[in-house]
Scaffold this motif. Structure first.
Motif, PDB file in Angstrom:
ATOM      1  N   GLU A 182     -39.939 -24.348  16.579  1.00 28.60           N
ATOM      2  CA  GLU A 182     -40.009 -24.052  18.009  1.00 28.60           C
ATOM      3  C   GLU A 182     -39.902 -22.550  18.265  1.00 28.60           C
ATOM      4  N   GLY A 226     -49.763 -21.400  18.843  1.00 28.56           N
ATOM      5  CA  GLY A 226     -49.465 -21.521  20.257  1.00 28.56           C
ATOM      6  C   GLY A 226     -48.134 -20.876  20.569  1.00 28.56           C
ATOM      7  N   THR A 227     -47.228 -21.632  21.148  1.00 27.59           N
ATOM      8  CA  THR A 227     -45.894 -21.108  21.466  1.00 27.59           C
ATOM      9  C   THR A 227     -44.918 -21.314  20.312  1.00 27.59           C
ATOM     10  N   ASN A 228     -45.403 -21.870  19.211  1.00 25.04           N
ATOM     11  CA  ASN A 228     -44.543 -22.174  18.070  1.00 25.04           C
ATOM     12  C   ASN A 228     -44.951 -21.340  16.855  1.00 25.04           C
ATOM     13  N   GLN A 266     -39.604 -31.077  23.273  1.00 24.75           N
ATOM     14  CA  GLN A 266     -40.613 -30.374  22.481  1.00 24.75           C
ATOM     15  C   GLN A 266     -41.984 -31.028  22.632  1.00 24.75           C
ATOM     16  N   ASN A 269     -43.577 -30.499  26.032  1.00 24.62           N
ATOM     17  CA  ASN A 269     -44.169 -29.166  26.171  1.00 24.62           C
ATOM     18  C   ASN A 269     -45.382 -28.961  25.253  1.00 24.62           C
ATOM     19  N   ASN A 270     -45.541 -29.857  24.257  1.00 25.44           N
ATOM     20  CA  ASN A 270     -46.674 -29.773  23.322  1.00 25.44           C
ATOM     21  C   ASN A 270     -47.328 -31.148  23.220  1.00 25.44           C
ATOM     22  N   CYS A 272     -50.181 -32.282  22.677  1.00 23.03           N
ATOM     23  CA  CYS A 272     -51.211 -32.565  21.672  1.00 23.03           C
ATOM     24  C   CYS A 272     -50.628 -32.809  20.284  1.00 23.03           C
ATOM     25  N   LEU A 273     -49.330 -32.625  20.115  1.00 24.31           N
ATOM     26  CA  LEU A 273     -48.719 -32.836  18.811  1.00 24.31           C
ATOM     27  C   LEU A 273     -48.411 -34.315  18.581  1.00 24.31           C
ATOM     28  N   CYS A 306     -51.691 -27.395  17.672  1.00 23.65           N
ATOM     29  CA  CYS A 306     -51.848 -27.114  19.105  1.00 23.65           C
ATOM     30  C   CYS A 306     -51.800 -25.601  19.341  1.00 23.65           C
ATOM     31  N   THR A 308     -52.267 -24.145  22.403  1.00 24.93           N
ATOM     32  CA  THR A 308     -52.096 -23.805  23.820  1.00 24.93           C
ATOM     33  C   THR A 308     -50.734 -23.215  24.085  1.00 24.93           C
TER      34      THR A 308
END
Length: 308
Positions: A182, A226-228, A266, A269-270, A272-273, A306, A308
């Motif tokens: 994360e 992405g954000t991770n 988590q 917020n994601n 597509c995972l 993902c 995004t």
């Protein structure tokens, strides 16, 4: 209930208690062994023990002299007969195989070893498969958490089992994991040196504590996703839940970890995972008895990350 006491021979050094009992008392189901350990009916040197404890030569093992009637034995056979689908599934897990060693690519959700409430495991499948195919026993060398995917070594030779077990114990086996964690890990690489303590004996959480055992993890950033962040993790020690606890301790818990992270948040917020623990044992490297260095790799089970 009557009890008997036996002395552990030198040939069983570092064997797991449950594996030792399974070899010598094949009609004892794992659930019964675990129950007797919890009830202190199985002891090592007169101390409470757990199924995964390691044996030492000349230790005194106290066991209940319990008679399991034929009806119970009939309903809890030591080895199941695999269906055609189960054989095909197990064969699909085999990455490599020699006369003495089996390299498994374990999927998430499949337990390494059986226990209460589990219908199958790598150990159960492998034991039944090789009993039928080659009439031989197999031995687990190490374990992966049920939710972790990746490389798992299974030995088909007792001498090799002992060599590999000693190699793991002596930190002569290099294991490399890939994890999606994360947030953005801005540090290119680093180490986490924090002792870990198991809070309880069975199915409890692990925490960082000065009273715990030494634990060291090295990490390297691979890429932002992405954000991770995708990271490479190299544990120097092999403590329970080590990577999961260590990454959570620096504010970057592993995605999909329901125990040490807020996994539901988590995934929200994601979206597509896939809902799984994003921890994969990707590579294992070892050298035994000055032979050729052995390196095995398992590809990432997730490819479309993902962004995004």
């Amino acid at each position: 209930m009557k009890f008997d006491c036996i002395t552990i021979p030198e040939s069983e050094e570092n064997s797991r208690l449950d594996n030792f009992l399974k070899r010598h008392y094949p009609h004892w189901p794992y659930g019964l062994i675990a129950k007797w350990c919890r009830q202190k009916k199985i002891k090592l040197n007169n101390q409470k023990t757990a199924p995964g404890d390691r044996l030492t030569p000349h230790a005194q093992l106290t066991l209940p002299v319990e008679t399991i009637d034929e009806k119970s034995r009939a309903t809890t056979p030591s080895l199941k007969t695999l269906s055609s689908a189960e054989k095909t599934f197990f064969e699909s897990l085999i990455l490599d195989q020699t006369e003495k060693l089996l390299v498994i690519n374990k999927p998430p959700g499949l337990a390494t070893q059986g226990g209460t409430g589990l219908s199958t495991s790598v150990d159960c499948l492998a034991q039944a498969y090789f009993k039928e195919k080659e009439n031989r026993a197999i031995y687990l060398v190490h374990r992966l958490d049920r939710s972790t995917s990746g490389l798992l070594l299974v030995s088909k030779d007792l001498a090799l089992t002992k060599d590999l077990t000693q190699a793991f114990k002596g930190q002569q086996v290099k294991k490399t994991y890939i994890a999606l964690v994360e947030g953005h890990v801005f540090q290119q690489s680093g180490s986490i040196d924090c002792p870990l303590l198991i809070q309880g004996r069975v199915n409890d959480k692990v925490c960082i504590s000065p009273e715990g055992k030494p634990a060291l993890t090295h990490f390297e950033r691979i890429d932002f996703q992405g954000t991770n962040t995708l990271v490479r993790l190299i544990p120097q020690t092999g403590r329970m839940h080590q990577l999961r606890v260590h990454m959570a301790s620096i504010g970057h818990p592993i995605m999909g970890d329901y125990r040490y992270a807020k996994a539901r948040e988590q995934f929200k917020n994601n979206p597509c995972l896939e809902k799984r623990l994003y921890l994969h044992a990707a590579q294992i490297e070892f050298c035994l008895n000055n032979q050729i260095n052995q390196i095995y790799t398992a590809p990432l089970p997730w490819q479309d990350m993902c962004e995004t």
